[in-house]
Design an enzyme around this catalytic site. Structure first.
Site, PDB file in Angstrom:
ATOM      1  CB  CYS A 295      11.723  38.969  83.850  1.00  0.00           C
ATOM      2  SG  CYS A 295      12.803  40.397  84.209  1.00  0.00           S
TER       3      CYS A 295
ATOM      4  CE  LYS B  81      13.907  49.011  85.866  1.00  0.00           C
ATOM      5  NZ  LYS B  81      12.741  49.680  86.476  1.00  0.00           N
TER       6      LYS B  81
ATOM      7  CB  SER C  64      11.690  46.577  83.127  1.00  0.00           C
ATOM      8  OG  SER C  64      11.616  47.373  84.278  1.00  0.00           O
TER       9      SER C  64
ATOM     10  CG  HIS D 144       9.072  42.020  81.599  1.00  0.00           C
ATOM     11  ND1 HIS D 144       8.288  41.150  82.335  1.00  0.00           N
ATOM     12  CD2 HIS D 144      10.071  42.428  82.421  1.00  0.00           C
ATOM     13  CE1 HIS D 144       8.787  41.043  83.562  1.00  0.00           C
ATOM     14  NE2 HIS D 144       9.856  41.805  83.645  1.00  0.00           N
TER      15      HIS D 144
ATOM     16  CD  GLU E 245       5.568  39.828  80.408  1.00  0.00           C
ATOM     17  OE1 GLU E 245       5.941  40.147  81.549  1.00  0.00           O
ATOM     18  OE2 GLU E 245       6.367  39.382  79.534  1.00  0.00           O
TER      19      GLU E 245
ATOM     20  NE  ARG F 248       7.791  52.120  90.137  1.00  0.00           N
ATOM     21  CZ  ARG F 248       8.075  50.911  89.632  1.00  0.00           C
ATOM     22  NH1 ARG F 248       7.176  49.931  89.669  1.00  0.00           N
ATOM     23  NH2 ARG F 248       9.260  50.681  89.087  1.00  0.00           N
TER      24      ARG F 248
END
Length: 318
Positions: A142, A163, A192, A235, A237, A249
């Site tokens: 990333c 985003k 992300s 990502h 992972e 969040r």
């Protein structure tokens, strides 16, 4: 693990065309076995979460691996207990006299800042320069991928209008490359991020090759043609609930955020997310560890040479 077969067996050529990894007797007998040494430069604020995600994937291998953990000394993490850092992590000054078979440089939540304004940018540049001579294969994730593409090749990043957030389908551009051995024709990976690197900039650098991309998420996987630097813009992972935690969040903080694409059934955040990327993630990291590290790294790490001065040990087949 590779199939070991006699030298010059006619089946070798057929198996190679089918992307089956083989090892002839000469190469097999020349191999000595020792634990792989991997260094994780963890730039994420939630270091325990990130290290767990990566170790889960890298532990899914018959290879014996020894890990060292590093953080930047020029920035003090605020979301990881100091006791954890002292017990498990080292700084660059503590590891710079060692050599490693592989290194992972993670992402970081600083992508909307110019690279040079990041607190630890100078230290990160020193580490990336050091990796040329002291690490056989480096995997960048990333923002870590964007930072390395900028530092090593001058490739810029661009702000996105919104985003890139969700789980997106990807295609493999060059199927015979071992990083994507065993992948489906279409596979999924989470993203992300607020910024991107662009195909047209990467294509200007003859030393780089785009291995995989997405119609929606753009470039996903890039490698240098010596196969010692790999760049992953997503990502893979991530745990099943990582995107959910980020979404919840931002909603709780009143920040503008879209429901992550292709994640919740019927785009309903009240439902449990659907995991579409687990098998591809396991393949990605096991393929890197096996084909790009274990199969090619020197047995004697003192014989490592500068990545800018020599091609991959076994040529362009990897």
């Amino acid at each position: 693990m590779p199939i070991k077969i006699p030298n010059n067996l006619p089946a070798v050529h057929i198996l190679e065309k089918e992307n089956i990894f083989t090892m002839d007797e000469t190469r097999a007998y020349a191999q000595d076995i020792r634990p792989l040494r991997i260094l994780l430069l963890n730039l994420m604020p939630t270091k325990i979460v990130t290290e767990t995600q990566l170790l889960r994937l890298l532990g899914n291998s018959p290879l014996q691996v020894e890990f060292d953990f590093m953080y930047t000394s020029t920035y003090e993490p605020k979301n990881t207990p100091y006791e954890h850092l002292v017990k498990f992590y080292e700084t660059f000054d503590q590891v710079k006299n060692r050599k490693y078979d592989g290194m992972i440089i993670t992402g970081a939540p600083v992508e909307q800042m110019p690279f040079e304004e990041v607190d630890y940018w100078d230290e990160l540049c020193e580490i990336m320069d050091w990796s040329r001579r002291n690490v056989y294969s480096t995997l960048h994730i990333c923002w870590g991928a964007q930072a390395a593409l900028y530092y090593h090749y001058g490739i810029p990043k661009y702000d996105l209008p919104k985003k890139m957030f969700g789980v997106f389908p990807h295609k493999v551009n060059i199927k015979e490359k071992m990083l994507f051995r065993g992948f489906d024709d279409v596979f999924y990976a989470p993203h992300s991020r607020h910024t991107e690197v662009r195909r047209e900039d990467i294509e200007k650098v003859a030393r780089l090759c785009i291995l995989s991309e997405s119609d929606e998420a753009g470039v996903y996987a890039v490698t240098d043609k010596k196969y010692r630097r790999l760049f992953i813009t997503g990502h893979s992972e991530y745990d099943p609930l990582t995107l959910k935690a980020e979404y919840d969040r931002d909603v709780a903080q009143g920040l503008p955020i879209n429901i992550p694409d292709n994640y919740y059934p019927n785009d309903d955040p009240s439902q449990m997310p659907v995991v579409r990327w687990r098998s591809a993630a396991n393949l990605l990291f096991s393929n890197w560890l096996n084909y790009y590290v274990y199969q090619t790294t020197p047995f004697d790490l003192e014989k490592l040479v500068d990545v800018n001065e020599v091609s991959g040990l076994y040529g362009d087949g990897i």
